[in-house]
Structures are given as C-alpha cells and as structure tokens.
Design an enzyme around this catalytic site. Structure first.
Site, PDB file in Angstrom:
ATOM      1  N   LYS A  14       0.811  -1.219   0.000  1.00 31.81           N
ATOM      2  CA  LYS A  14       0.000   0.000   0.000  1.00 31.81           C
ATOM      3  C   LYS A  14       0.847   1.273   0.000  1.00 31.81           C
ATOM      4  CE  LYS A  14      -4.255  -2.002   1.659  1.00 31.81           C
ATOM      5  NZ  LYS A  14      -3.890  -3.432   1.768  1.00 31.81           N
TER       6      LYS A  14
HETATM    7  C1  PLP Z   1      -4.476  -4.466   1.076  1.00 34.06           C
HETATM    8  C2  PLP Z   1      -3.714  -5.714   0.952  1.00 34.06           C
HETATM    9  C3  PLP Z   1      -4.063  -6.716   0.018  1.00 34.06           C
HETATM   10  C4  PLP Z   1      -5.300  -6.624  -0.857  1.00 34.06           C
HETATM   11  O1  PLP Z   1      -5.231  -5.634  -1.838  1.00 34.06           O
HETATM   12  P1  PLP Z   1      -6.559  -5.089  -2.539  1.00 34.06           P
HETATM   13  O2  PLP Z   1      -6.120  -3.958  -3.392  1.00 34.06           O
HETATM   14  O3  PLP Z   1      -7.456  -4.656  -1.412  1.00 34.06           O
HETATM   15  O4  PLP Z   1      -7.162  -6.202  -3.317  1.00 34.06           O
HETATM   16  C5  PLP Z   1      -3.237  -7.827  -0.079  1.00 34.06           C
HETATM   17  N1  PLP Z   1      -2.151  -7.972   0.701  1.00 34.06           N
HETATM   18  C6  PLP Z   1      -1.785  -7.042   1.620  1.00 34.06           C
HETATM   19  C7  PLP Z   1      -0.593  -7.284   2.455  1.00 34.06           C
HETATM   20  C8  PLP Z   1      -2.548  -5.880   1.773  1.00 34.06           C
HETATM   21  O5  PLP Z   1      -2.182  -4.967   2.692  1.00 34.06           O
END
Ligand code: PLP
Length: 465
Positions: free
Chosen positions: A110
């Site tokens: 993120k």
């Molecule tokens: C947010 C997240 C996901 C999922 O991603 P999306 O964009 O919500 O599908 C997968 N792995 C981790 C570690 C995350 O923080």
C-alpha cells in the site's frame, strides 16, 4: 484526460479534481474517460527507465493538469523513501517470479500508492490554500501506510481508528509510534467493523463533513489505482529482458479488488497479449472467486484468516470492473449496485464468458497457505508472508506452460511473524526499520465506539480553513 463516474451522475472532471473528490459525488467511482493504449515501440523505448521514470511515463498518460516538472518531482519524492533502489525488485524462485512490493516505509504494498497520494494531496492543497482532515478506519495495514503518507504535512491532519488490541503488536506500533503533531491514532473499544461503521456514519453527515474538510484515503481513490498500474508495466519490461516471448501472467492476492483492477487497466493499456492472464487469488473470503467462477457476486460472512488484509467481502473497487463489464452503461451499474445493497447479491452469470477471459480465480485455504510458506522456505530459502502465499498457491494451481508467472508479494513476512513462525518453525528476520519497534514510545487515544464522541474529538483537533 477527463474522469467520469461509474454511475453517470457528474460532469467530466480533470485528474486533480478526481483525486480531491475521492468517491464520486453521485456515489459512484471515478474512471478515466478512455484507457490510453501503449504500442510495442513505445513500450520498448521504456525498457531502461528507472521505476520513477517509468511511473512518470505511465501516469502522465492519465494526468494532464499537473505541470510535467511538478509531476516528476512528486513521483521522485514518493519513491525515494523506498529501501531498495529498484523500488519493486523481482526475485526468481524456480519458475515463479516474486515481485516484492514491500520496500516502502510500512513494509506493505500500500506504500506504493499512499506515498504518492500523500505527496499529491500536499501539492494540491498548497496550490488551493485549503486544508484536509483525513478520517479512516483500519484493520492494520492501510492505517499505517496512510499515516506514513501524510505525516508532517502542514495542511493535513490524519485520524485513524483501529480496534483496540485487535491489530498485531507490530501494526499497532507502526501507527502509534509516529510522533508528528498531525497524526491522531484512536483505538476504539470494538471491532474493525465498528470503526468502519463510525467512519461511514460521520461521512454521511454532509454538513459536518464539509464544515470539517473531511476526506478519505481508502482504495477508492483513482490515484491509488493509477500508482499501482506502474508495477505491472515494470514487470513486463523486466521479464521481457530474460524471456523471448514478452507475454506474462500475474497472480494477485486480492481483498478490495484495487490491486488486481490496476492489473486489468495495465492489460488494456499494453499491446495485445502482453498480459496473458490475471489470477485473482482470495483466502477463505471467496466472494470474488465465486464471482469469477460462477458469475455469482453474493455476500458471505467475513471469516478471520492469517491474511487479514484480505478478510473482506464487498470489494470497494468491484464497481469499476462492473462498469466495463456492462459496456460502460451507468444506468445498469446503478441498478445492479442498488440491487446489491438491497439483497447482498447480484447474478452476472450472463457475462461469464467475458469475466473468464479477464480473470482466472482461486480460493486458498489456511492449510494451503501454511503449506505453501513451508514449501517455499524449504525449496528456495525464501519466506513468503501469508498474503503473498495465497497468490503463490493460486499461481501454482493455474500456471500455463510457457507463460512466465509474476506473483505479487504484498507484505514483508515480518509483519505477520506469528503465522510465518507457525508454518516454518522460526520467526522471520525483522528488517532494520522494525528493529526495536515494540519498545518505541507511542501515543494513542482510547475511546468508546461512539460516533458522537469521535465527532467531538474531530471538532477539537481538526485543522480549520
Ligand atoms: C491491502 C492488501 C491486500 C489486498 O489488496 P486489494 O487492493 O485490497 O485487493 C493484499 N495484501 C496485503 C498485504 C494488503 O495490505
């Protein structure tokens, strides 16, 4: 580039307006009017660019209302905080390529979007002279990435609710040990859903929201999706250096459908066949797998797994894909989303052929996650975090002969040490940035899960225009 709502209720707006709007004012999601195409020659001319240079090339196709030199500076600043010069290095394990997206300040993918979004907000607010008070609820990863994205920024304050004692100790400290004066952590007595419900309730109070200049930072912001398109293109360029045929497949651990939707955009931008296959990998919360395999999009109960950032049912970015699936007919999108909020279910089985051309899906059980982490450790001496392991397992199930497979590694294993230790019998090594984190000084308010109390707190601490 102009942006439109999936529900058709707003006039076209430029990129910077779309960023500040977040959710479209008619309740829909914002999308570019067209998806720009990249031809092979252009793609080829990018093969020696650094990550940040490539990010500029890709993003500038969607942004025409920020001066070039400003956009370049914003992008450079956003990726300078990563601890790996490549930003998103590819690691080769057997016949899989692991794309490490966790080299940002909070060790989860993120950061790639939220470092950029934080800088972008700051830039736009400086121009307009406005202020922004960000309010969000987190189950762990998003909160810390958002806090790191905006800490110390003058025109921004951030208020993040997390469920008291229900995030991991590392996740809690990642948020609460940030001492910048514009960061406010609130632990609530309650669950993540209670936090989410409070945030929704406060945002629905339009008078309060406007008076307080409240904004959201969740994955519905188009700028977040856009920043994620870049690493799909980056992988295509890097794999093409080693493989004769340039086409490849991706496996994406999926929760809110943001990351894989970025892959879908990349697939439509790049020359035909560059991205052959997008694997949508879910944990036991398999609403999206059921959607791809049966055309059935119906809510289930959220179950807790070792990959908590994917413990989600209704995926907030799903509506964007729905818009394309329904041939960009906003009336139909509106109708189906209304049906979904009424009944918790929509039947899209009539579109199954198209859906299955766009995605392959698999749901992965807790046992399979643990076994995949153990197998990978034994075979390659490489430690997967549980989210990444969901994607790797799905990739092994669906890999096609002759098509290189890139598995997105969405978090550093040290963030989920307990699950990793269970699988391999030893804890993952802590990276330097987490050393001593559990002993750091921290700051956090503990409050009842009561929206009026939270509103009071915002009244006292928010920035005013
Ligand atoms: C947010 C997240 C996901 C999922 O991603 P999306 O964009 O919500 O599908 C997968 N792995 C981790 C570690 C995350 O923080």
């Amino acid at each position: 580039m102009q942006y439109l709502s999936t529900r058709g209720g707003i006039q076209p707006i430029p990129f910077t307006k779309a960023v500040m709007m977040g959710l479209a004012e008619d309740g829909g999601l914002l999308l570019p009017r067209t998806i720009p195409r990249i031809d092979s020659q252009t793609l080829n001319s990018w093969k020696d660019l650094s990550y940040a240079e490539l990010a500029f090339e890709v993003m500038s196709r969607f942004i025409d209302d920020i001066p070039i030199s400003d956009l370049k500076a914003l992008i450079n600043r956003s990726y300078a905080t990563f601890d790996n010069v490549e930003v998103a290095p590819l690691i080769h394990c057997g016949n899989l390529h692991i794309l490490e997206l966790f080299h940002g300040p909070t060790l989860a993918f993120k950061d790639i979007a939220l470092q950029f979004l934080g800088n972008l907000f700051e830039y736009l607010l400086d121009k307009s002279g406005e202020v922004l008070n960000i309010l969000g609820a987190t189950s762990g990863d998003t909160g810390s990435a958002a806090i790191y994205g905006v800490r110390g920024k003058e025109r921004i304050r951030i208020f993040i609710l997390h469920p008291h004692k229900r995030v991991s100790p590392v996740q809690e400290k990642q948020m609460t040990s940030i001492m910048d004066g514009n960061v406010f952590n609130i632990a609530i007595h309650g669950s993540f859903d209670d936090g989410q419900a409070i945030v929704k309730k406060i945002f629905n109070d339009i008078e309060f929201k406007n008076r307080m200049s409240l904004g959201a930072i969740n994955s519905i912001n188009w700028a977040r999706v856009l920043a994620q398109v870049v690493y799909y293109v980056y992988s295509c360029l890097h794999i093409a250096k080693h493989e004769k045929d340039g086409s490849l497949a991706f496996s994406v651990p999926t929760g809110n459908f943001g990351d894989i939707f970025a892959g879908y955009i990349a697939k439509r931008m790049l020359p035909e066949g560059s991205i052959r296959q997008l694997i949508l990998a879910t944990n036991a919360n398999d609403i999206l797998t059921r959607f791809v395999n049966k055309g059935d999009y119906s809510l289930g109960e959220v179950v807790q797994t070792s990959s908590p950032s994917m413990d989600i049912q209704a995926a907030s970015n799903f509506e964007r894909y729905l818009f394309y699936l329904l041939d960009k007919e906003p009336e139909q999108v509106k109708e189906l989303m209304a049906e979904f909020s009424r009944t918790g279910r929509i039947d899209l089985s009539g579109h199954l052929d198209q859906i299955r051309r766009d995605f392959t899906a698999a749901a992965v059980s807790e046992q399979e996650v643990a076994a995949t982490i153990a197998d990978f450790y034994n075979e390659f001496d490489y430690i997967l975090d549980p989210h990444t392991a969901v994607g790797v397992r799905a990739a092994i199930l669906h890999q096609r002969a002759g098509v290189p497979m890139v598995c997105l590694a969405t978090a550093h294993p040290a963030k989920f040490g307990e699950a990793v230790e269970k699988a391999i019998g030893r804890p993952p090594t802590f990276p330097e940035s987490l050393a001593g984190i559990l002993d750091r000084e921290s700051r956090c308010e503990l409050m009842q899960a009561d929206s009026l109390k939270i509103q009071d707190f915002l009244e006292q601490h928010a920035l005013s225009r």
